[in-house]
Design an enzyme around this catalytic site. Structure first.
Site, PDB file in Angstrom:
ATOM      1  N   LYS A  70       0.845  -1.207   0.000  1.00 38.72           N
ATOM      2  CA  LYS A  70       0.000   0.000   0.000  1.00 38.72           C
ATOM      3  C   LYS A  70       0.872   1.245   0.000  1.00 38.72           C
ATOM      4  O   LYS A  70       0.684   2.158  -0.822  1.00 38.72           O
ATOM      5  CB  LYS A  70      -0.891   0.022   1.238  1.00 38.72           C
ATOM      6  CG  LYS A  70      -1.563   1.362   1.515  1.00 38.72           C
ATOM      7  CD  LYS A  70      -2.436   1.362   2.752  1.00 38.72           C
ATOM      8  CE  LYS A  70      -1.698   1.607   4.017  1.00 38.72           C
ATOM      9  NZ  LYS A  70      -1.342   3.005   4.291  1.00 38.72           N
ATOM     10  N   ASN A  71       1.864   1.292   0.875  1.00 39.00           N
ATOM     11  CA  ASN A  71       2.620   2.533   1.051  1.00 39.00           C
ATOM     12  C   ASN A  71       3.583   2.810  -0.095  1.00 39.00           C
ATOM     13  O   ASN A  71       3.829   3.964  -0.441  1.00 39.00           O
ATOM     14  CB  ASN A  71       3.317   2.540   2.409  1.00 39.00           C
ATOM     15  CG  ASN A  71       2.301   2.681   3.544  1.00 39.00           C
ATOM     16  OD1 ASN A  71       1.152   3.032   3.299  1.00 39.00           O
ATOM     17  ND2 ASN A  71       2.708   2.379   4.757  1.00 39.00           N
TER      18      ASN A  71
ATOM     19  N   CYS B 192      -4.563  12.664  12.651  1.00 38.28           N
ATOM     20  CA  CYS B 192      -5.218  11.353  12.755  1.00 38.28           C
ATOM     21  C   CYS B 192      -5.242  10.954  14.213  1.00 38.28           C
ATOM     22  O   CYS B 192      -4.745  11.641  15.088  1.00 38.28           O
ATOM     23  CB  CYS B 192      -4.486  10.330  11.908  1.00 38.28           C
ATOM     24  SG  CYS B 192      -2.829  10.133  12.444  1.00 38.28           S
TER      25      CYS B 192
ATOM     26  N   ARG C 213       0.044  15.090  12.234  1.00 38.62           N
ATOM     27  CA  ARG C 213       0.784  14.601  11.064  1.00 38.62           C
ATOM     28  C   ARG C 213       1.254  15.824  10.264  1.00 38.62           C
ATOM     29  O   ARG C 213       0.718  16.160   9.234  1.00 38.62           O
ATOM     30  CB  ARG C 213      -0.101  13.702  10.207  1.00 38.62           C
ATOM     31  CG  ARG C 213      -0.701  12.507  10.906  1.00 38.62           C
ATOM     32  CD  ARG C 213       0.287  11.449  11.305  1.00 38.62           C
ATOM     33  NE  ARG C 213       0.988  10.829  10.208  1.00 38.62           N
ATOM     34  CZ  ARG C 213       0.527   9.797   9.506  1.00 38.62           C
ATOM     35  NH1 ARG C 213      -0.679   9.343   9.757  1.00 38.62           N
ATOM     36  NH2 ARG C 213       1.247   9.273   8.538  1.00 38.62           N
ATOM     37  N   PRO C 214       2.231  16.575  10.795  1.00 34.86           N
ATOM     38  CA  PRO C 214       2.643  17.825  10.144  1.00 34.86           C
ATOM     39  C   PRO C 214       3.280  17.587   8.777  1.00 34.86           C
ATOM     40  O   PRO C 214       3.670  16.459   8.449  1.00 34.86           O
ATOM     41  CB  PRO C 214       3.683  18.382  11.118  1.00 34.86           C
ATOM     42  CG  PRO C 214       4.203  17.211  11.860  1.00 34.86           C
ATOM     43  CD  PRO C 214       3.047  16.255  11.982  1.00 34.86           C
ATOM     44  N   ILE C 215       3.368  18.640   7.982  1.00 33.15           N
ATOM     45  CA  ILE C 215       4.089  18.549   6.689  1.00 33.15           C
ATOM     46  C   ILE C 215       5.104  19.683   6.583  1.00 33.15           C
ATOM     47  O   ILE C 215       5.495  20.073   5.475  1.00 33.15           O
ATOM     48  CB  ILE C 215       3.115  18.569   5.485  1.00 33.15           C
ATOM     49  CG1 ILE C 215       2.252  19.837   5.467  1.00 33.15           C
ATOM     50  CG2 ILE C 215       2.261  17.319   5.438  1.00 33.15           C
ATOM     51  CD1 ILE C 215       1.575  20.067   4.126  1.00 33.15           C
ATOM     52  N   ASP C 216       5.553  20.189   7.712  1.00 36.49           N
ATOM     53  CA  ASP C 216       6.537  21.293   7.675  1.00 36.49           C
ATOM     54  C   ASP C 216       7.818  20.913   6.934  1.00 36.49           C
ATOM     55  O   ASP C 216       8.396  21.743   6.209  1.00 36.49           O
ATOM     56  CB  ASP C 216       6.861  21.764   9.101  1.00 36.49           C
ATOM     57  CG  ASP C 216       7.352  20.624   9.984  1.00 36.49           C
ATOM     58  OD1 ASP C 216       6.664  19.585  10.041  1.00 36.49           O
ATOM     59  OD2 ASP C 216       8.438  20.739  10.582  1.00 36.49           O
TER      60      ASP C 216
ATOM     61  N   ASP D 295       4.283   0.693  12.210  1.00 35.43           N
ATOM     62  CA  ASP D 295       3.046   0.093  11.703  1.00 35.43           C
ATOM     63  C   ASP D 295       2.837  -1.327  12.213  1.00 35.43           C
ATOM     64  O   ASP D 295       1.744  -1.890  12.058  1.00 35.43           O
ATOM     65  CB  ASP D 295       3.039   0.100  10.170  1.00 35.43           C
ATOM     66  CG  ASP D 295       2.985   1.525   9.625  1.00 35.43           C
ATOM     67  OD1 ASP D 295       3.244   1.716   8.429  1.00 35.43           O
ATOM     68  OD2 ASP D 295       2.711   2.447  10.420  1.00 35.43           O
TER      69      ASP D 295
ATOM     70  N   ILE E 258       7.668   7.021  17.306  1.00 39.51           N
ATOM     71  CA  ILE E 258       7.354   7.818  16.104  1.00 39.51           C
ATOM     72  C   ILE E 258       6.130   8.697  16.322  1.00 39.51           C
ATOM     73  O   ILE E 258       6.123   9.874  15.958  1.00 39.51           O
ATOM     74  CB  ILE E 258       7.115   6.906  14.875  1.00 39.51           C
ATOM     75  CG1 ILE E 258       8.285   5.938  14.686  1.00 39.51           C
ATOM     76  CG2 ILE E 258       6.851   7.744  13.621  1.00 39.51           C
ATOM     77  CD1 ILE E 258       9.589   6.563  14.312  1.00 39.51           C
TER      78      ILE E 258
ATOM     79  N   ARG F 173      -8.516  -0.304   4.429  1.00 35.06           N
ATOM     80  CA  ARG F 173      -7.574   0.635   3.790  1.00 35.06           C
ATOM     81  C   ARG F 173      -6.209   0.002   3.571  1.00 35.06           C
ATOM     82  O   ARG F 173      -5.459   0.418   2.695  1.00 35.06           O
ATOM     83  CB  ARG F 173      -7.409   1.886   4.668  1.00 35.06           C
ATOM     84  CG  ARG F 173      -8.685   2.662   4.856  1.00 35.06           C
ATOM     85  CD  ARG F 173      -8.459   3.841   5.758  1.00 35.06           C
ATOM     86  NE  ARG F 173      -7.370   4.657   5.215  1.00 35.06           N
ATOM     87  CZ  ARG F 173      -6.721   5.559   5.947  1.00 35.06           C
ATOM     88  NH1 ARG F 173      -7.028   5.720   7.227  1.00 35.06           N
ATOM     89  NH2 ARG F 173      -5.764   6.286   5.425  1.00 35.06           N
TER      90      ARG F 173
HETATM   91  C1  EPZ Z   1       4.532   6.812   6.400  1.00 28.17           C
HETATM   92  O1  EPZ Z   1       3.799   7.958   6.766  1.00 28.17           O
HETATM   93  C2  EPZ Z   1       3.508   5.693   6.281  1.00 28.17           C
HETATM   94  N1  EPZ Z   1       2.501   6.069   5.293  1.00 28.17           N
HETATM   95  C3  EPZ Z   1       2.839   5.449   7.630  1.00 28.17           C
HETATM   96  O2  EPZ Z   1       2.018   4.303   7.470  1.00 28.17           O
HETATM   97  C4  EPZ Z   1       3.918   5.132   8.653  1.00 28.17           C
HETATM   98  O3  EPZ Z   1       3.311   4.954   9.923  1.00 28.17           O
HETATM   99  C5  EPZ Z   1       4.917   6.299   8.710  1.00 28.17           C
HETATM  100  O4  EPZ Z   1       5.491   6.505   7.400  1.00 28.17           O
HETATM  101  C6  EPZ Z   1       6.055   6.029   9.673  1.00 28.17           C
HETATM  102  O5  EPZ Z   1       6.747   4.899   9.269  1.00 28.17           O
HETATM  103  C7  EPZ Z   1       2.819   6.039   3.990  1.00 28.17           C
HETATM  104  O6  EPZ Z   1       3.926   5.727   3.609  1.00 28.17           O
HETATM  105  C8  EPZ Z   1       1.726   6.410   3.036  1.00 28.17           C
HETATM  106  P1  EPZ Z   1       4.933  10.964   8.932  1.00 28.17           P
HETATM  107  P2  EPZ Z   1       4.473   9.420   6.717  1.00 28.17           P
HETATM  108  O7  EPZ Z   1       3.594  11.428   9.353  1.00 28.17           O
HETATM  109  O8  EPZ Z   1       5.711   9.450   5.946  1.00 28.17           O
HETATM  110  C9  EPZ Z   1       7.169  13.682  11.682  1.00 28.17           C
HETATM  111  C10 EPZ Z   1       0.123   2.978   7.721  1.00 28.17           C
HETATM  112  O9  EPZ Z   1      -0.322   2.478   8.768  1.00 28.17           O
HETATM  113  N2  EPZ Z   1       7.030  14.676  10.606  1.00 28.17           N
HETATM  114  O10 EPZ Z   1       5.709  11.833   8.056  1.00 28.17           O
HETATM  115  O11 EPZ Z   1       3.411  10.380   6.328  1.00 28.17           O
HETATM  116  C11 EPZ Z   1       5.823  13.123  12.147  1.00 28.17           C
HETATM  117  O12 EPZ Z   1       5.262  13.920  13.160  1.00 28.17           O
HETATM  118  C12 EPZ Z   1       0.601   4.411   7.713  1.00 28.17           C
HETATM  119  O13 EPZ Z   1       0.266   2.365   6.637  1.00 28.17           O
HETATM  120  C13 EPZ Z   1       7.299  16.015  10.861  1.00 28.17           C
HETATM  121  O14 EPZ Z   1       7.634  16.389  11.983  1.00 28.17           O
HETATM  122  O15 EPZ Z   1       4.862   9.583   8.223  1.00 28.17           O
HETATM  123  C14 EPZ Z   1       6.220  11.721  12.630  1.00 28.17           C
HETATM  124  O16 EPZ Z   1       6.693  11.828  13.959  1.00 28.17           O
HETATM  125  C15 EPZ Z   1       0.260   5.143   8.993  1.00 28.17           C
HETATM  126  N3  EPZ Z   1       7.182  16.915   9.848  1.00 28.17           N
HETATM  127  C16 EPZ Z   1       7.362  11.331  11.694  1.00 28.17           C
HETATM  128  O17 EPZ Z   1       7.860  12.551  11.169  1.00 28.17           O
HETATM  129  C17 EPZ Z   1       6.825  16.519   8.575  1.00 28.17           C
HETATM  130  O18 EPZ Z   1       6.768  17.382   7.657  1.00 28.17           O
HETATM  131  C18 EPZ Z   1       6.943  10.444  10.512  1.00 28.17           C
HETATM  132  O19 EPZ Z   1       5.626  10.661  10.305  1.00 28.17           O
HETATM  133  C19 EPZ Z   1       6.557  15.155   8.333  1.00 28.17           C
HETATM  134  C20 EPZ Z   1       6.682  14.253   9.355  1.00 28.17           C
END
Ligand code: EPZ
Length: 431
Positions: free
Chosen positions: A33-34, A126, A131-134, A318, A340, A410
């Site tokens: 999926k990912n 969630c 789930r920031p995107i900074d 996960d 995480i 999902r």
């Molecule tokens: C990927 O999400 C996976 N999803 C998630 O799987 C998985 O749990 C996660 O990686 C961690 O391994 C996909 O690949 C589609 P993040 P991703 O929110 O990359 C911090 C599942 O169950 N962060 O970036 O979106 C954040 O807070 C899903 O299949 C920032 O600080 O993970 C977290 O602590 C759930 N700023 C860490 O990084 C940012 O801009 C990673 O989380 C982005 C992230």
């Protein structure tokens, strides 16, 4: 990521599971999926046709395909292969979809590289924390993007993208989707981009291999420093997704905690050494048959361990909920710390309803076993929580009811069918 309390079609579904039936047979695992979500987003980088194999039929994937179609793409199944043509890319990313499925944000990097202007919604938080995107946005700014905000919409523009050195390190390690977003944008930027502290997850490696087939120039695949030499354009490609290592890990932990003799195929070796070393430490009976793995489980055969979730190559977050379920059947006191996410513990209270002996201590779940579990009526609040509840119900005495199973849909393809083929007594019903 939060989905409504019922599935898309508004029908509230549940599964009934009668536990303590032995599991025997072979389970075949579909595409990741990912990996699929970030690779589908990358298809918007080219006008030419892409052919993808081993794409799992999961709700999140279906949502990404809908997004590509809404952007003007032609997306068709040709037998088991998926054909995608993003010759025309118009409009913006469906805002509601981004709010509901975080991975949709991965379209941002491809679209800004392709169109130089994108309007996109901030992805939702969630149940297990913000789930920031900074890091995504900071990286795009370094590549030359400017952005303005209006409510939860981001307007991203770039005259041209120019290579830069970008650090992707966040408070808890790197970010998979952040790495994917910057990688995609960098493939069409002018000059060289150096990604520092890039995510090393196998799904990112899969994306890099796919981008290379499209003509991208990428070095350092699988490393924390990745170097991308921008090119003028990318061309079409044919690619097969890796197997879903989280589904493999879920079935492997289920087989180890139950009365079972289960073979899992294919792609098991690439599922991550951290899973297999944790299971070996627990004393699980794991036998390799090429790239397939055979696991024999029996009551009381596991011993408890202590571990923590970490970015790859550490133990995946996960699999934290599935591992918690397995630890309820292991001898002794074990624990797993979640490093995480702030609050990925929704499964704990429901496992306790099944009389598991566990307690939350800060970011660590302490689990004592083996404990006989008893059927209960529980609710899945996210996909990995849901998977752990299926696992516990399969070893519990009596008939359990699990609601919120649209979350499980999902990320787990034909989950009930695969479990039924192994001998589980599980039925999906409308509430
Ligand atoms: C990927 O999400 C996976 N999803 C998630 O799987 C998985 O749990 C996660 O990686 C961690 O391994 C996909 O690949 C589609 P993040 P991703 O929110 O990359 C911090 C599942 O169950 N962060 O970036 O979106 C954040 O807070 C899903 O299949 C920032 O600080 O993970 C977290 O602590 C759930 N700023 C860490 O990084 C940012 O801009 C990673 O989380 C982005 C992230």
């Amino acid at each position: 990521m939060t989905f409504p309390a019922h599935s898309e079609d508004g029908i509230v579904q549940e599964v009934k599971i009668v536990g303590q039936h032995p599991l025997r047979g072979v389970v075949s695992i579909g595409g990741s999926k990912n990996a699929g979500l970030i690779i589908l987003a990358a298809c918007a980088l080219t006008e030419e046709t892409i052919l993808l194999h081993n794409v799992p039929k999961l709700d999140d994937i279906r949502l990404m395909l809908t997004l590509l179609r809404k952007l003007g793409g032609i997306v068709e199944w040709c037998g088991d292969a998926l054909q995608i043509s993003m010759k025309r890319v118009c409009g913006d990313v469906d805002h509601d979809a981004v709010r509901r499925m975080r991975a949709s944000i991965c379209l941002l990097g491809s679209l800004v590289a392709r169109k130089k202007e994108v309007l996109i919604a901030l992805p939702g938080g969630c149940v297990f924390g913000p789930r920031p995107i900074d890091i995504h946005l900071r990286g795009l700014e370094k590549l030359g993007c400017t952005m303005s905000f209006c409510d939860d919409l981001i307007h991203v523009r770039a005259k041209e993208l120019r290579g830069a050195t970008i650090d992707l390190l966040g408070p808890n390690g790197s970010t998979v989707t952040g790495t994917a977003n910057i990688l995609c944008a960098a493939t069409l930027a002018k000059g060289t981009t150096i990604l520092q502290n890039a995510a090393r997850e196998p799904e990112v490696v899969d994306l890099c291999k796919f981008l290379q087939l499209m003509g991208a120039k990428i070095e350092g695949i699988g490393q924390s420093t990745i170097i991308v030499e921008g090119v003028e354009e990318l061309h079409g490609a044919e690619y097969a997704l890796m197997a879903d290592r989280i589904q493999i890990g879920t079935f492997a932990l289920l087989a180890a905690m139950a009365d079972s003799d289960v073979k899992i195929s294919p792609g098991c070796r690439a599922s991550g050494a951290s899973l297999w070393s944790a299971m070996e430490e627990m004393g699980a009976a794991v036998a390799w048959e090429g790239d397939d793995v055979r696991i024999r489980g029996s009551a009381g055969s596991l011993h408890a361990i202590h571990l923590e979730t970490l970015p790859y190559p550490g133990f995946p977050t996960d699999l934290q909920a599935p591992m918690t379920a397995a630890l309820t059947q292991a001898n002794g006191e074990g624990s797993i710390a979640e490093t995480i996410y702030q609050n990925r513990f929704a499964h704990v209270k429901h496992l306790a309803q099944m009389r598991a002996d566990l307690q939350l201590d800060g970011n660590r779940v302490i689990v004592r076993g083996p404990t006989e579990l008893f059927a209960a009526s529980v609710v899945a609040s996210d996909l990995r929580c849901g998977a752990s509840l299926y696992m516990a119900a399969l070893v519990a005495r009596g008939e359990s009811t699990i609601r919120g199973i649209h979350h499980v849909d999902r990320g787990y393809e034909c989950f009930e069918k695969k479990l039924q083929l192994l001998g589980a007594r599980i039925e999906r019903q409308r509430e």
